[in-house]
Design a protein around this motif. Sequence first.
Motif, PDB file in Angstrom:
ATOM      1  N   UNK A  17       0.842  -1.203   0.000  1.00  0.00           N
ATOM      2  CA  UNK A  17       0.000   0.000   0.000  1.00  0.00           C
ATOM      3  C   UNK A  17       0.871   1.245   0.000  1.00  0.00           C
ATOM      4  N   UNK A  18       0.409   2.270  -0.666  1.00  0.00           N
ATOM      5  CA  UNK A  18       0.986   3.616  -0.577  1.00  0.00           C
ATOM      6  C   UNK A  18      -0.158   4.505  -0.125  1.00  0.00           C
ATOM      7  N   UNK A  19      -0.010   5.119   1.062  1.00  0.00           N
ATOM      8  CA  UNK A  19      -1.136   5.883   1.604  1.00  0.00           C
ATOM      9  C   UNK A  19      -1.364   7.209   0.874  1.00  0.00           C
ATOM     10  N   UNK A  20      -0.429   7.608   0.030  1.00  0.00           N
ATOM     11  CA  UNK A  20      -0.641   8.686  -0.938  1.00  0.00           C
ATOM     12  C   UNK A  20      -0.407   8.053  -2.299  1.00  0.00           C
ATOM     13  N   UNK A  21      -1.383   8.194  -3.204  1.00  0.00           N
ATOM     14  CA  UNK A  21      -1.250   7.584  -4.522  1.00  0.00           C
ATOM     15  C   UNK A  21       0.035   8.087  -5.192  1.00  0.00           C
ATOM     16  N   UNK A  22       0.999   7.183  -5.480  1.00  0.00           N
ATOM     17  CA  UNK A  22       2.278   7.617  -6.047  1.00  0.00           C
ATOM     18  C   UNK A  22       2.189   8.091  -7.496  1.00  0.00           C
ATOM     19  N   UNK A  23       1.083   7.807  -8.169  1.00  0.00           N
ATOM     20  CA  UNK A  23       0.929   8.218  -9.565  1.00  0.00           C
ATOM     21  C   UNK A  23       0.286   9.593  -9.689  1.00  0.00           C
ATOM     22  N   UNK A  24      -0.669   9.897  -8.789  1.00  0.00           N
ATOM     23  CA  UNK A  24      -1.379  11.175  -8.855  1.00  0.00           C
ATOM     24  C   UNK A  24      -0.941  12.137  -7.749  1.00  0.00           C
ATOM     25  N   UNK A  25      -0.238  11.612  -6.725  1.00  0.00           N
ATOM     26  CA  UNK A  25       0.189  12.383  -5.555  1.00  0.00           C
ATOM     27  C   UNK A  25      -0.994  12.932  -4.765  1.00  0.00           C
ATOM     28  N   UNK A  26      -2.144  12.306  -4.917  1.00  0.00           N
ATOM     29  CA  UNK A  26      -3.358  12.698  -4.206  1.00  0.00           C
ATOM     30  C   UNK A  26      -3.280  12.173  -2.777  1.00  0.00           C
ATOM     31  N   UNK A  27      -3.217  13.083  -1.798  1.00  0.00           N
ATOM     32  CA  UNK A  27      -3.058  12.677  -0.399  1.00  0.00           C
ATOM     33  C   UNK A  27      -4.310  12.046   0.192  1.00  0.00           C
ATOM     34  N   UNK A 135      -8.211   0.611   4.990  1.00  0.00           N
ATOM     35  CA  UNK A 135      -8.426   1.232   6.299  1.00  0.00           C
ATOM     36  C   UNK A 135      -7.307   0.878   7.272  1.00  0.00           C
ATOM     37  N   UNK A 136      -6.772  -0.323   7.166  1.00  0.00           N
ATOM     38  CA  UNK A 136      -5.617  -0.703   7.981  1.00  0.00           C
ATOM     39  C   UNK A 136      -4.414   0.168   7.605  1.00  0.00           C
ATOM     40  N   UNK A 137      -4.238   0.411   6.312  1.00  0.00           N
ATOM     41  CA  UNK A 137      -3.144   1.280   5.861  1.00  0.00           C
ATOM     42  C   UNK A 137      -3.243   2.679   6.428  1.00  0.00           C
ATOM     43  N   UNK A 138      -4.442   3.251   6.415  1.00  0.00           N
ATOM     44  CA  UNK A 138      -4.607   4.594   6.985  1.00  0.00           C
ATOM     45  C   UNK A 138      -4.418   4.592   8.497  1.00  0.00           C
ATOM     46  N   UNK A 139      -4.775   3.500   9.167  1.00  0.00           N
ATOM     47  CA  UNK A 139      -4.531   3.397  10.619  1.00  0.00           C
ATOM     48  C   UNK A 139      -3.028   3.382  10.901  1.00  0.00           C
ATOM     49  N   UNK A 140      -2.260   2.710  10.054  1.00  0.00           N
ATOM     50  CA  UNK A 140      -0.794   2.701  10.210  1.00  0.00           C
ATOM     51  C   UNK A 140      -0.263   4.113  10.001  1.00  0.00           C
ATOM     52  N   UNK A 141      -0.746   4.794   8.975  1.00  0.00           N
ATOM     53  CA  UNK A 141      -0.330   6.180   8.722  1.00  0.00           C
ATOM     54  C   UNK A 141      -0.609   7.054   9.947  1.00  0.00           C
ATOM     55  N   UNK A 142      -1.787   6.919  10.526  1.00  0.00           N
ATOM     56  CA  UNK A 142      -2.145   7.684  11.722  1.00  0.00           C
ATOM     57  C   UNK A 142      -1.206   7.349  12.883  1.00  0.00           C
ATOM     58  N   UNK A 143      -0.881   6.069  13.039  1.00  0.00           N
ATOM     59  CA  UNK A 143       0.025   5.650  14.123  1.00  0.00           C
ATOM     60  C   UNK A 143       1.409   6.267  13.971  1.00  0.00           C
ATOM     61  N   UNK A 144       1.794   6.622  12.753  1.00  0.00           N
ATOM     62  CA  UNK A 144       3.083   7.269  12.510  1.00  0.00           C
ATOM     63  C   UNK A 144       2.917   8.771  12.334  1.00  0.00           C
ATOM     64  N   UNK A 145       1.961   9.345  13.058  1.00  0.00           N
ATOM     65  CA  UNK A 145       1.797  10.790  13.108  1.00  0.00           C
ATOM     66  C   UNK A 145       1.288  11.410  11.822  1.00  0.00           C
ATOM     67  N   UNK A 146       0.627  10.633  10.974  1.00  0.00           N
ATOM     68  CA  UNK A 146       0.084  11.163   9.734  1.00  0.00           C
ATOM     69  C   UNK A 146       1.066  11.173   8.584  1.00  0.00           C
ATOM     70  N   UNK A 147       2.286  10.646   8.800  1.00  0.00           N
ATOM     71  CA  UNK A 147       3.279  10.599   7.720  1.00  0.00           C
ATOM     72  C   UNK A 147       2.869   9.537   6.697  1.00  0.00           C
ATOM     73  N   UNK A 148       2.857   9.877   5.412  1.00  0.00           N
ATOM     74  CA  UNK A 148       2.503   8.899   4.376  1.00  0.00           C
ATOM     75  C   UNK A 148       3.387   7.655   4.485  1.00  0.00           C
TER      76      UNK A 148
END
Length: 170
Positions: A17-27, A135-148
């Motif tokens: 997973x990439x929590x920010x789409x690497x092709x469109x850079x859409x956060x 949703x698990x991916x976004x939970x991981x992102x949140x656990x790391x302070x919102x860093x993609x």
Amino acid sequence: RAVLCQELVEAKYAFVLHTINPFTHDKDELYGELVAGRGETLVGNFPGRALSFTMRRGGEPKITSFPSKSVALHTQACLIFRSDSNGEDLEGFAGAGLFESVCAVQDKEGFRRIHRMPIVTNRDYRQNLLKRIAETGWAVETAFGGAPQDIEGCVDVSERVFIVQSRPQV
């Protein structure tokens, strides 16, 4: 240098997973890829495409490609040894994560009948699973302070989602 020893999860599916789409850079849009079996067929040089999808926060998964990888690696209960000795932890380096993964027991290679896999044939199952993974991916992102995050994980034979590793997405 270090070697990480982990119990190997019996993976039904593996994903990146990439929590920010690497092709469109859409956060607000996640991008993911999923294969049958262990993740080596996804991150290694195995022929074919993974099932690819995007998902916007609060939305539903959208398939961008169906899988064509017919090879799946299946494991037995064992340990996996992972080394980071190639120095990929350098700041700003978007490497492939851990350098080497060696299973204590060799993978069993098998061929999947893609047209019979529930992730392909059952829309409700596919949408539910991909949504849980996202949703698990976004939970991981949140656990790391919102860093993609650039995340590797798997779904076991009991349909539980596991995170194998996560690193900042660069």
